[in-house]
Structure formats: structure tokens, C-alpha cells
Design a protein around this motif. Structure first.
Motif: not given
Ligand code: SER
Length: 339
Positions: A276-293
Motif C-alpha cells: 500500500t505504501l508503495k502506491a501511497f507513500p504518505r499513508a499513515e498505517i499503524s497496527f493497533v491490534p484488537d485482541l479479540k478479532r
């Protein structure tokens, strides 16, 4: 080419969009579209008839059956896995009772028309349940009969309704005195997570991948609800539609089973982020796991063995991860949000 009449339930959903578009473009089929909600405008002109109605109400289905002779039923309507966990009794009503109703309609149609009716049913990798991550890593690609111990309402609903379809196809009312001529030709696909450039899923657990991409394309920050190393199989919508239409078209005598795995690629969430970042280098993607899902995703397989589909109806995905992003997802999503 003869003009077939096809009933599609859940027509306004993601697969419905892809399938109706495909049928309108490539066939002369008359599509009768049923959904709980009004169909998107773009789909209206592609359908022969559109009906708003609930598959849990038999009267709605009976009146449809009175009005049309269906060749094939694509029964797509369902509550996905996250939504089903939140409303288990509703999930059971829609996913199980709704499917039972449609199977009864298929029998009725077969009887009225005196011929076999095809019943095409999307199932899911959610029918599998691995006990822990170590086992998941160790077993890798899973075959259709392995690890069918789902831990979600949705997975249980799908596993049971696959069996129900098999019963309707082979043993329906087996104690009746006379041989019953009405046959339902039940065929099912266990889909991986599906990513479409044109629609977003609602209420699924594999939604993190399409959500990541669609948010990035719109310049919205996305806190992804899974860990970076989360890994399940995915495919893009054009391959999902190809798979379901190939299975429908396959000669009956080539099918060695009623339920088939199909796969394409199986990136981790981190790899989806990198693509995704390759196409949209300014994208803000973080990982905030929802433990149940997360627990649900950890119980789904790393990958699926789809050799039966390859052998029986020549299944091969057209899109691997690289091609999915470069030739389908990125161009179509960019056009969608940046026109
Ligand atoms: N995509 C579905 C879900 O996440 C799984 O088949 O519920």
C-alpha cells in the motif's frame, strides 16, 4: 447462447456487485437481484428485475419462485464473521435459516421445471479453526477436510450449510417411496478474504486489508486492528468472480466434491502495508491490534490447498499479490477516489 435466468441473493453485497457486473458484461443472463436494501444505482440497469426482501421470509422467496424459472441460484446473502459474533441469533437466522429457505426454493423450482437447478454457495476460510499460532504455522496449506473446527458463529453457520447443501443434493427426503426427480446441483467455494477496488466489506474480520488500502487512497490514517505478522489467504474480486462463475460452468461429471478451496496469495498484514505504501507513500498505517478479532484471524489458516479446484475445473488465479496491486487495486482505487 441461451438466455438463462439467475437469482442472486445478497445482490447489493461485495460479491454481488462483482458478479452482476461480470454477468452483464460477459453473458446474456437475466439477473433477478434480491437484497434487503435497495440496489446501488450502478447495478439497476444491469438487472432484469430487482426485489427488496428478506431471505428469512419464505413468502418473499415463494413469490419470486412463482414469477420466474431460475436456472441457477447464487445465494450470496450472509452476515459476515465480525457481525455474526455480535448478533449470533440473527446470524443463525440469516446464514442458516435463510439458506435452508433458498434450498427449499431450489427444490420447488426443480420440481416445477422438471430439471436440475444449480445452487452456488460461497463459503469461507472461516470454516477452519486452528487451535494456536504454532499449529497454524506448522500445518501451512490446509485441505478441505482438515481442521474443520470453526470458532466463530459465521464459520459454524457456513460449515453446517455446506453440509445442508450436500444433503439437498444427495439425500433429500431419502425415505420417500418414489424416486424424486427434482435435483439441486449444489456447489460451494470456500473463499479467502476478498479485496475489491470498488466496494468495501461490512462486518467481516478480513476487512483489515481492504480497509487499509481504501483509507490510504483517501489520505485517511488507518489504525489496523491486527498484528503485523497476521497472515491469511486473500484474493482480489476479479478472481473471486472468475472462481464462482468457473465452478458454476463446470460440467457436473468433472466435479469430485461439492466444496472447494480457492486461493491466490497470502501476504502478512505488514506486506499488505508495504504494498500500500508503495502506491501511497504518505499513508499513515499503524497496527493497533484488537485482541479479540485477532484471535479469530489467528484461528484461520495461513493458506489453502486448492489442488482439487485446479484439477476439477481448471482453477488458477490470474492475480498474484504483485499483479493484484499493480494492475487492479492501485489503478482502480486511484481512479475511484481521485477523479
Ligand atoms: N471475509 C469473511 C469475513 O471476514 C471471511 O470469509 O468474515
Amino acid at each position: 447462447m441461451s438466455t438463462r435466468t439467475i437469482l442472486i441473493t445478497g445482490a447489493n453485497g461485495e460479491i454481488g456487485h462483482g458478479l452482476i457486473d461480470y454477468l452483464a458484461t460477459h453473458t446474456r443472463a437475466r439477473v433477478v437481484a434480491l437484497d434487503l436494501h435497495p440496489l446501488d444505482e450502478s447495478l439497476y440497469r444491469m438487472c432484469y428485475r430487482t426485489v427488496i426482501g428478506d431471505i428469512t421470509e419464505m413468502s418473499v422467496l415463494e413469490s419470486l419462485s412463482t414469477g420466474f424459472d431460475f436456472d441457477t441460484i447464487f445465494h450470496l446473502a450472509a452476515l459476515l464473521s465480525t457481525r455474526s459474533e455480535r448478533q449470533p441469533p440473527l446470524a443463525h437466522r440469516v446464514n442458516v435459516n435463510g439458506t435452508l429457505n433458498l434450498l427449499e426454493i431450489a427444490v420447488l423450482q426443480a420440481r416445477l421445471q422438471g430439471r436440475e437447478i444449480k445452487f452456488i454457495f460461497p463459503s469461507s476460510i472461516a470454516v477452519y479453526g486452528l487451535p494456536d499460532l504454532a499449529t497454524k504455522a506448522q500445518v501451512g496449506k490446509i485441505k478441505e477436510h482438515e481442521w474443520c473446527q470453526p470458532r466463530t458463529m459465521y464459520g459454524i453457520n457456513k460449515l453446517y450449510t455446506e453440509q445442508l447443501g450436500g444433503y439437498y443434493a444427495r439425500y433429500y427426503r431419502q425415505l420417500d417411496a418414489d424416486e424424486r426427480p427434482e435435483h439441486v446441483d449444489f456447489r460451494s467455494i470456500r473463499f479467502p478474504g476478498i479485496i475489491s477496488a470498488h466496494t468495501l466489506p461490512t462486518g467481516g474480520t478480513s476487512d483489515f486489508a481492504p480497509e487499509m488500502l481504501h483509507n490510504a487512497a483517501q489520505g485517511k490514517a488507518y489504525p489496523c486492528f491486527v498484528r503485523e505478522d497476521t497472515c491469511i489467504p486473500f484474493m482480489v474480486m476479479p478472481d473471486a468472480v472468475r472462481a464462482i462463475t468457473l465452478l458454476e460452468a463446470a460440467p457436473r461429471d468433472k466435479l469430485s466434491r461439492q466444496v472447494y478451496n480457492v486461493g491466490a496469495f497470502n501476504p502478512s498484514a505488514e506486506v499488505i502495508r508495504a504494498s500500500t505504501l508503495k502506491a501511497f507513500p504518505r499513508a499513515e498505517i499503524s497496527f493497533v491490534p484488537d485482541l479479540k478479532r485477532q484471535n479469530i484471524l489467528d484461528s484461520w489458516p495461513l493458506d489453502v490447498d486448492d489442488s482439487a479446484a485446479q484439477q476439477d475445473w481448471n482453477w488458477h488465479p490470474e492475480y498474484d499479490l504483485e499483479r493484484a496491486f499493480s494492475e487492479y487495486l492501485i489503478p482502480a482505487i486511484t481512479e475511484r477516489y481521485h477523479q
